[in-house]
Design a protein around this motif. Sequence first.
Motif, PDB file in Angstrom:
ATOM      1  N   ALA A  80      -1.920   3.881  -8.241  1.00 29.28           N
ATOM      2  CA  ALA A  80      -2.686   4.260  -7.051  1.00 29.28           C
ATOM      3  C   ALA A  80      -1.783   4.410  -5.833  1.00 29.28           C
ATOM      4  CB  ALA A  80      -3.768   3.219  -6.775  1.00 29.28           C
ATOM      5  N   CYS A  81      -0.634   3.732  -5.854  1.00 26.04           N
ATOM      6  CA  CYS A  81       0.278   3.760  -4.704  1.00 26.04           C
ATOM      7  C   CYS A  81       1.503   4.647  -4.936  1.00 26.04           C
ATOM      8  CB  CYS A  81       0.754   2.345  -4.383  1.00 26.04           C
ATOM      9  SG  CYS A  81      -0.568   1.189  -3.969  1.00 26.04           S
ATOM     10  N   LYS A  82       1.792   4.952  -6.186  1.00 27.57           N
ATOM     11  CA  LYS A  82       2.995   5.716  -6.510  1.00 27.57           C
ATOM     12  C   LYS A  82       2.781   7.199  -6.205  1.00 27.57           C
ATOM     13  CE  LYS A  82       7.158   5.487  -8.444  1.00 27.57           C
ATOM     14  NZ  LYS A  82       8.252   4.666  -7.890  1.00 27.57           N
ATOM     15  N   GLY A  83       3.806   7.852  -5.755  1.00 25.45           N
ATOM     16  CA  GLY A  83       3.717   9.283  -5.513  1.00 25.45           C
ATOM     17  C   GLY A  83       3.165   9.605  -4.142  1.00 25.45           C
ATOM     18  N   PHE A  84       2.718  10.853  -3.991  1.00 25.20           N
ATOM     19  CA  PHE A  84       2.245  11.321  -2.688  1.00 25.20           C
ATOM     20  C   PHE A  84       0.822  10.831  -2.434  1.00 25.20           C
ATOM     21  CE2 PHE A  84       0.243  14.524   0.065  1.00 25.20           C
ATOM     22  CZ  PHE A  84       1.107  14.446   1.154  1.00 25.20           C
ATOM     23  N   GLY A  85       0.619  10.170  -1.310  1.00 24.26           N
ATOM     24  CA  GLY A  85      -0.709   9.685  -0.963  1.00 24.26           C
ATOM     25  C   GLY A  85      -1.058   8.387  -1.675  1.00 24.26           C
ATOM     26  N   THR A  86      -2.123   7.764  -1.221  1.00 25.47           N
ATOM     27  CA  THR A  86      -2.575   6.491  -1.779  1.00 25.47           C
ATOM     28  C   THR A  86      -4.038   6.600  -2.180  1.00 25.47           C
ATOM     29  OG1 THR A  86      -1.057   5.276  -0.329  1.00 25.47           O
ATOM     30  CG2 THR A  86      -2.863   4.025  -1.325  1.00 25.47           C
ATOM     31  N   ASP A  87      -4.346   6.163  -3.387  1.00 23.70           N
ATOM     32  CA  ASP A  87      -5.732   6.149  -3.852  1.00 23.70           C
ATOM     33  C   ASP A  87      -6.381   4.858  -3.348  1.00 23.70           C
ATOM     34  OD1 ASP A  87      -8.143   6.226  -5.133  1.00 23.70           O
ATOM     35  OD2 ASP A  87      -7.338   6.656  -7.123  1.00 23.70           O
ATOM     36  N   GLU A  88      -6.838   4.891  -2.094  1.00 21.72           N
ATOM     37  CA  GLU A  88      -7.385   3.680  -1.485  1.00 21.72           C
ATOM     38  C   GLU A  88      -8.671   3.227  -2.170  1.00 21.72           C
ATOM     39  OE1 GLU A  88      -7.812   4.092   2.708  1.00 21.72           O
ATOM     40  OE2 GLU A  88      -5.663   3.870   3.088  1.00 21.72           O
ATOM     41  N   GLU A  89      -9.462   4.168  -2.664  1.00 22.58           N
ATOM     42  CA  GLU A  89     -10.697   3.779  -3.352  1.00 22.58           C
ATOM     43  C   GLU A  89     -10.391   2.952  -4.588  1.00 22.58           C
ATOM     44  OE1 GLU A  89     -13.624   6.623  -4.322  1.00 22.58           O
ATOM     45  OE2 GLU A  89     -14.263   6.933  -2.253  1.00 22.58           O
ATOM     46  N   CYS A  90      -9.362   3.338  -5.323  1.00 21.66           N
ATOM     47  CA  CYS A  90      -8.971   2.574  -6.512  1.00 21.66           C
ATOM     48  C   CYS A  90      -8.542   1.162  -6.116  1.00 21.66           C
ATOM     49  CB  CYS A  90      -7.839   3.293  -7.243  1.00 21.66           C
ATOM     50  SG  CYS A  90      -7.226   2.405  -8.691  1.00 21.66           S
ATOM     51  N   ILE A  91      -7.737   1.045  -5.068  1.00 17.81           N
ATOM     52  CA  ILE A  91      -7.291  -0.271  -4.602  1.00 17.81           C
ATOM     53  C   ILE A  91      -8.493  -1.115  -4.177  1.00 17.81           C
ATOM     54  CG2 ILE A  91      -5.933  -1.489  -2.862  1.00 17.81           C
ATOM     55  CD1 ILE A  91      -4.070   0.923  -2.771  1.00 17.81           C
ATOM     56  N   CYS A  92      -9.404  -0.507  -3.423  1.00 17.69           N
ATOM     57  CA  CYS A  92     -10.598  -1.227  -2.958  1.00 17.69           C
ATOM     58  C   CYS A  92     -11.442  -1.703  -4.129  1.00 17.69           C
ATOM     59  CB  CYS A  92     -11.444  -0.321  -2.064  1.00 17.69           C
ATOM     60  SG  CYS A  92     -10.683   0.082  -0.490  1.00 17.69           S
ATOM     61  N   ARG A  93     -11.599  -0.840  -5.113  1.00 16.72           N
ATOM     62  CA  ARG A  93     -12.449  -1.167  -6.259  1.00 16.72           C
ATOM     63  C   ARG A  93     -11.833  -2.291  -7.089  1.00 16.72           C
ATOM     64  NH1 ARG A  93     -12.782   3.620  -7.761  1.00 16.72           N
ATOM     65  NH2 ARG A  93     -11.216   3.594  -9.399  1.00 16.72           N
ATOM     66  N   VAL A  94     -10.537  -2.185  -7.339  1.00 17.92           N
ATOM     67  CA  VAL A  94      -9.860  -3.199  -8.152  1.00 17.92           C
ATOM     68  C   VAL A  94      -9.914  -4.564  -7.466  1.00 17.92           C
ATOM     69  CG1 VAL A  94      -7.619  -3.967  -9.013  1.00 17.92           C
ATOM     70  CG2 VAL A  94      -8.342  -1.606  -9.365  1.00 17.92           C
ATOM     71  N   LEU A  95      -9.540  -4.610  -6.190  1.00 18.07           N
ATOM     72  CA  LEU A  95      -9.470  -5.893  -5.492  1.00 18.07           C
ATOM     73  C   LEU A  95     -10.842  -6.400  -5.074  1.00 18.07           C
ATOM     74  CD1 LEU A  95      -6.320  -5.280  -3.258  1.00 18.07           C
ATOM     75  CD2 LEU A  95      -6.463  -6.344  -5.513  1.00 18.07           C
ATOM     76  N   GLY A  96     -11.743  -5.486  -4.723  1.00 21.56           N
ATOM     77  CA  GLY A  96     -13.068  -5.898  -4.273  1.00 21.56           C
ATOM     78  C   GLY A  96     -13.923  -6.485  -5.374  1.00 21.56           C
ATOM     79  N   CYS A  97     -13.643  -6.123  -6.623  1.00 25.05           N
ATOM     80  CA  CYS A  97     -14.435  -6.634  -7.747  1.00 25.05           C
ATOM     81  C   CYS A  97     -13.952  -8.000  -8.222  1.00 25.05           C
ATOM     82  CB  CYS A  97     -14.387  -5.652  -8.918  1.00 25.05           C
ATOM     83  SG  CYS A  97     -15.261  -4.101  -8.612  1.00 25.05           S
ATOM     84  N   LEU A  98     -12.807  -8.445  -7.735  1.00 24.45           N
ATOM     85  CA  LEU A  98     -12.226  -9.706  -8.195  1.00 24.45           C
ATOM     86  C   LEU A  98     -12.534 -10.844  -7.231  1.00 24.45           C
ATOM     87  CD1 LEU A  98      -8.667  -8.472  -9.277  1.00 24.45           C
ATOM     88  CD2 LEU A  98     -10.695  -8.741 -10.714  1.00 24.45           C
ATOM     89  N   SER A  99     -12.531 -12.056  -7.767  1.00 22.49           N
ATOM     90  CA  SER A  99     -12.657 -13.241  -6.918  1.00 22.49           C
ATOM     91  C   SER A  99     -11.314 -13.522  -6.252  1.00 22.49           C
ATOM     92  CB  SER A  99     -13.076 -14.448  -7.760  1.00 22.49           C
ATOM     93  OG  SER A  99     -12.040 -14.807  -8.653  1.00 22.49           O
ATOM     94  N   ASN A 100     -11.316 -14.450  -5.285  1.00 26.25           N
ATOM     95  CA  ASN A 100     -10.070 -14.795  -4.596  1.00 26.25           C
ATOM     96  C   ASN A 100      -9.012 -15.276  -5.583  1.00 26.25           C
ATOM     97  OD1 ASN A 100     -12.459 -15.041  -2.925  1.00 26.25           O
ATOM     98  ND2 ASN A 100     -11.090 -15.663  -1.271  1.00 26.25           N
ATOM     99  N   GLY A 101      -9.425 -16.139  -6.508  1.00 27.10           N
ATOM    100  CA  GLY A 101      -8.485 -16.656  -7.500  1.00 27.10           C
ATOM    101  C   GLY A 101      -7.957 -15.566  -8.411  1.00 27.10           C
ATOM    102  N   GLU A 102      -8.814 -14.625  -8.790  1.00 29.17           N
ATOM    103  CA  GLU A 102      -8.383 -13.522  -9.656  1.00 29.17           C
ATOM    104  C   GLU A 102      -7.416 -12.594  -8.933  1.00 29.17           C
ATOM    105  OE1 GLU A 102     -12.284 -13.053 -12.571  1.00 29.17           O
ATOM    106  OE2 GLU A 102     -12.273 -12.103 -10.597  1.00 29.17           O
ATOM    107  N   VAL A 103      -7.620 -12.403  -7.628  1.00 25.33           N
ATOM    108  CA  VAL A 103      -6.682 -11.582  -6.856  1.00 25.33           C
ATOM    109  C   VAL A 103      -5.304 -12.230  -6.852  1.00 25.33           C
ATOM    110  CG1 VAL A 103      -6.116 -10.712  -4.556  1.00 25.33           C
ATOM    111  CG2 VAL A 103      -8.446 -10.516  -5.410  1.00 25.33           C
TER     112      VAL A 103
END
Length: 416
Positions: free
Chosen positions: A27-50
């Motif tokens: 999501a971060c590699k290359g041109f531009g950033t897939d912020e939705e992917c980052i939000c989805r991955v981190l937002g679905c996890l608990s604090n401990g899982e992050v």
Amino acid sequence: MGGDLEFAVLARVRSTMDFLSIRLYKACKGFGTDEECICRVLGCLSNGEVRELHDRYNELYAEEEEPFDHFETLIKSELSGSLLDAVLHLLESDPPKSHWDDMDTYEPNAEVEADEFREHLETNFDEEQAMFLGNSDLDGPLRLVNADKHFINEGYDYDLYVDHDMHEDKDVAYLMESTPDDETAAQELIKGLKGMLSDTQGEEAKLAAAVEGSMAAYYDQARDMRFKDHHLNQLLTDNDGMLEFCAGRDADAVHEAVEGWGTDEDKLIRILCSLTKRQLRRVDEIYSERYGKTLREVTDGELGGIFEGSFKYFMKCAMTPPAELDAELLRESMKGLGTNDSLLCEVVCTRSNKDLRAAKELFAEAEGKSVEEWVEGDTSGFYTTFLLRCLRADRQEGFSDEKLAQRQAGEMQAAG
């Protein structure tokens, strides 16, 4: 194998943290950033899982160049503003901890309860029933006699098996089989009977002493169990009470942060992003009861500005119950023109059986059609077959079968 099918298979066989680490990297590699992917991955996890994802990412990409070699450095280089603050709170914040009652009272209270329990056992010991149980086969759960009403929790049953013979009365019938004809024979018979009586009395005294000693030991053990049980329940009650208090306080704090003109951005992020999923859901329930809106409705409707775009999407992922969010993500991946295959695989191939079944049920209720029907309409070929197989939600979980894994690996290798 290639394309969407390969991506789906790899998502299925990799560990969750490995797969999510790769998702973040791409999501971060290359041109531009897939912020939705980052939000989805981190937002679905608990604090401990992050934090667990943070550690796993650093292991996998330690050899990469900066900033890709470290999770936190990467996030800081790709995100900014409120979204960055929220993610850092997930990494750095622990849920609120405190005590409802003074902890100095816990052990004394548990001591009193344990002493009363020991006294109860001694006073209500049922010798007749104990003797009956003692002469029975101990091949099942053993409970303390007349003590159940004093236990708060189950869990003190033990499966006991005896490896010694039960007590049997000695055979003395042979001594009575003869009728002595003279005084000498009679004296010998009396002597034999007295000897047998003496042996029996000696054994009885030894058994009585052993029982007395073992009973004291078991009373002490039962008292110790009762002490731990009461102490643990005080902690659990304390924790529940404090979490409930904190949830009410946080609900009021959220309302204070959003009411009137403007929004207290720092306060809102500090509250919502430092809570566990369970605490966040309870805050949401209390907020709804007190203010007539859910936290999701607040972030979606009443708050503009800082909650636009990626951060708004992040908060949606963080605050929506897992099954409801997965159903929404499934719909999002297939609605409209084209299919978001990476999102579809992210949900279908990484969720547990229980999570998938719950999401499928909510999806069908909302859409009037099953997920399987949508998948068949949006995908094709072996990719469809694989996704439908995953959607059965019946894969083996909880343990690994080494022999089965080796056999299946061989079959896959043979199939090319």
